[in-house]
Design a protein around this motif. Structure first.
Motif, PDB file in Angstrom:
ATOM      1  N   PRO A 142       0.828  -1.202   0.000  1.00  0.00           N
ATOM      2  CA  PRO A 142       0.000   0.000   0.000  1.00  0.00           C
ATOM      3  C   PRO A 142       0.866   1.258   0.000  1.00  0.00           C
ATOM      4  O   PRO A 142       2.085   1.172   0.076  1.00  0.00           O
ATOM      5  N   ASN A 143       0.244   2.402  -0.095  1.00  0.00           N
ATOM      6  CA  ASN A 143       0.972   3.665   0.026  1.00  0.00           C
ATOM      7  C   ASN A 143       1.284   3.964   1.489  1.00  0.00           C
ATOM      8  O   ASN A 143       2.331   4.514   1.808  1.00  0.00           O
ATOM      9  N   TYR A 144       0.327   3.636   2.342  1.00  0.00           N
ATOM     10  CA  TYR A 144       0.492   3.870   3.769  1.00  0.00           C
ATOM     11  C   TYR A 144      -0.006   2.645   4.538  1.00  0.00           C
ATOM     12  O   TYR A 144      -0.894   1.938   4.074  1.00  0.00           O
ATOM     13  N   HIS A 145       0.597   2.433   5.693  1.00  0.00           N
ATOM     14  CA  HIS A 145       0.118   1.353   6.550  1.00  0.00           C
ATOM     15  C   HIS A 145       0.400   1.702   7.999  1.00  0.00           C
ATOM     16  O   HIS A 145       1.542   2.041   8.350  1.00  0.00           O
ATOM     17  N   VAL A 146      -0.661   1.644   8.819  1.00  0.00           N
ATOM     18  CA  VAL A 146      -0.522   1.902  10.245  1.00  0.00           C
ATOM     19  C   VAL A 146      -0.854   0.606  10.968  1.00  0.00           C
ATOM     20  O   VAL A 146      -1.879  -0.029  10.704  1.00  0.00           O
ATOM     21  N   THR A 147       0.006   0.229  11.891  1.00  0.00           N
ATOM     22  CA  THR A 147      -0.204  -1.032  12.579  1.00  0.00           C
ATOM     23  C   THR A 147       0.349  -0.948  13.991  1.00  0.00           C
ATOM     24  O   THR A 147       0.947   0.058  14.385  1.00  0.00           O
ATOM     25  N   GLN A 148       0.156  -1.972  14.745  1.00  0.00           N
ATOM     26  CA  GLN A 148       0.625  -1.995  16.125  1.00  0.00           C
ATOM     27  C   GLN A 148       1.830  -2.922  16.268  1.00  0.00           C
ATOM     28  O   GLN A 148       2.029  -3.847  15.466  1.00  0.00           O
ATOM     29  N   VAL A 149       2.579  -2.679  17.300  1.00  0.00           N
ATOM     30  CA  VAL A 149       3.764  -3.488  17.587  1.00  0.00           C
ATOM     31  C   VAL A 149       3.376  -4.966  17.667  1.00  0.00           C
ATOM     32  O   VAL A 149       2.363  -5.328  18.272  1.00  0.00           O
ATOM     33  N   GLY A 150       4.191  -5.788  17.013  1.00  0.00           N
ATOM     34  CA  GLY A 150       3.969  -7.230  17.068  1.00  0.00           C
ATOM     35  C   GLY A 150       3.192  -7.795  15.900  1.00  0.00           C
ATOM     36  O   GLY A 150       3.196  -9.019  15.684  1.00  0.00           O
ATOM     37  N   ASN A 151       2.534  -6.917  15.153  1.00  0.00           N
ATOM     38  CA  ASN A 151       1.758  -7.392  14.012  1.00  0.00           C
ATOM     39  C   ASN A 151       2.668  -7.751  12.836  1.00  0.00           C
ATOM     40  O   ASN A 151       3.824  -7.348  12.767  1.00  0.00           O
ATOM     41  N   GLU A 152       2.097  -8.494  11.901  1.00  0.00           N
ATOM     42  CA  GLU A 152       2.813  -8.825  10.672  1.00  0.00           C
ATOM     43  C   GLU A 152       2.291  -7.950   9.549  1.00  0.00           C
ATOM     44  O   GLU A 152       1.083  -7.706   9.435  1.00  0.00           O
ATOM     45  N   VAL A 153       3.215  -7.468   8.723  1.00  0.00           N
ATOM     46  CA  VAL A 153       2.808  -6.658   7.575  1.00  0.00           C
ATOM     47  C   VAL A 153       3.511  -7.166   6.327  1.00  0.00           C
ATOM     48  O   VAL A 153       4.554  -7.810   6.402  1.00  0.00           O
ATOM     49  N   SER A 154       2.907  -6.890   5.213  1.00  0.00           N
ATOM     50  CA  SER A 154       3.491  -7.310   3.946  1.00  0.00           C
ATOM     51  C   SER A 154       3.302  -6.206   2.917  1.00  0.00           C
ATOM     52  O   SER A 154       2.193  -5.686   2.764  1.00  0.00           O
ATOM     53  N   PHE A 155       4.381  -5.858   2.241  1.00  0.00           N
ATOM     54  CA  PHE A 155       4.338  -4.827   1.212  1.00  0.00           C
ATOM     55  C   PHE A 155       4.610  -5.484  -0.144  1.00  0.00           C
ATOM     56  O   PHE A 155       5.479  -6.344  -0.254  1.00  0.00           O
ATOM     57  N   ASN A 156       3.879  -5.022  -1.137  1.00  0.00           N
ATOM     58  CA  ASN A 156       4.022  -5.595  -2.470  1.00  0.00           C
ATOM     59  C   ASN A 156       4.725  -4.636  -3.413  1.00  0.00           C
ATOM     60  O   ASN A 156       4.567  -3.419  -3.312  1.00  0.00           O
ATOM     61  N   CYS A 157       5.466  -5.220  -4.336  1.00  0.00           N
ATOM     62  CA  CYS A 157       6.129  -4.422  -5.367  1.00  0.00           C
ATOM     63  C   CYS A 157       6.125  -5.191  -6.672  1.00  0.00           C
ATOM     64  O   CYS A 157       6.465  -6.376  -6.712  1.00  0.00           O
ATOM     65  N   LYS A 158       5.753  -4.469  -7.719  1.00  0.00           N
ATOM     66  CA  LYS A 158       5.715  -5.067  -9.046  1.00  0.00           C
ATOM     67  C   LYS A 158       6.327  -4.086 -10.032  1.00  0.00           C
ATOM     68  O   LYS A 158       6.068  -2.894  -9.966  1.00  0.00           O
TER      69      LYS A 158
END
Lengths: 112, 108
Positions: A8-24
């Motif tokens: 995404p362009n922006y992502h807000v999350t909390q400590v301990g969470n998993e996030v994934s960013f995509n690139c093409k």
């Protein structure tokens, strides 16, 4: 305008969470990169993939892992985010390692 | 390790004037790239040089790997030139080292 797409362009999350960013990238390049822009606006390389092979792995924490399904895609996963992971992450591509870099718009991560 | 020192960190120009940005390298780099960050945050390619000079409109860049520096000259600055400019040095391997950026403000 750009041929390197990040979500995404922006992502807000909390400590301990998993996030994934995509690139093409649609440029037909064989090398892709992930950079982290620090608080001083310096871009530091995290990972680089050439033809789906990891060729650079800077000393980043083990919770970060790149994922590539083919040479046009390079995703970035963070297993358990920490506050210091808040930053802008930039994806880039190039044809080989001797040519110019093309960058995506970046993904801004905020860890609360 | 490989480092890039970019200067100045900030620059103010009046329309129609010009100036130069400079990047010094601590080691020999094989190529340099110059970018401008636009209002959307994208890094726009300006130049890629393995040696010599290149010119594009009001911009001109030079790279001397032996002397370990690169410059970006802006002439006849326009308001739309405002933004942050980065140099990026390509090392012998797969590494790219960025400068810290120059924030350019062009005023009427």
């Amino acid at each position: 305008e750009t041929a390197v797409f990040q979500t995404p362009n922006y992502h807000v999350t909390q400590v301990g969470n998993e996030v994934s960013f995509n690139c093409k990238q649609t440029l037909g390049h064989d090398t892709m990169y992930w950079y982290k822009q620090d608080s001083k606006k310096l871009l530091k390389i995290m990972f680089s993939y050439n033809n789906k092979q990891l060729i650079v792995n800077e000393t980043v924490p083990r919770r970060f892992s790149p994922q590539s399904s083919d040479k046009a895609h390079l995703n970035l996963r963070i297993k358990s985010v920490e506050p210091e992971d808040s930053a802008v992450y930039l994806c880039a591509s190039s044809q080989g390692t001797n040519e110019r870099l093309f960058f995506g718009h970046g993904t801004k991560l905020s860890v609360l | 390790g490989d480092q890039v020192e970019q200067s100045p960190s900030a620059l103010s120009l009046h329309e129609g004037t010009g100036s130069a940005l400079r990047c010094n390298f601590t080691t020999t780099m094989r190529a340099v790239q110059w970018f401008r960050k636009n209002s959307r945050g994208s890094l726009i390619n300006l130049f890629y040089l393995a040696s010599g000079t290149k010119e594009n409109g009001r911009l001109k860049s030079a790279f001397d790997s032996k002397e370990r520096y690169s410059t970006l000259h802006i002439r006849d600055a326009q308001l739309e030139d405002s933004g942050t400019y980065f140099c990026a040095a390509l090392t012998g391997g797969y590494k790219v080292v960025f400068g810290s950026g120059t924030r350019l403000l062009v005023s009427p």
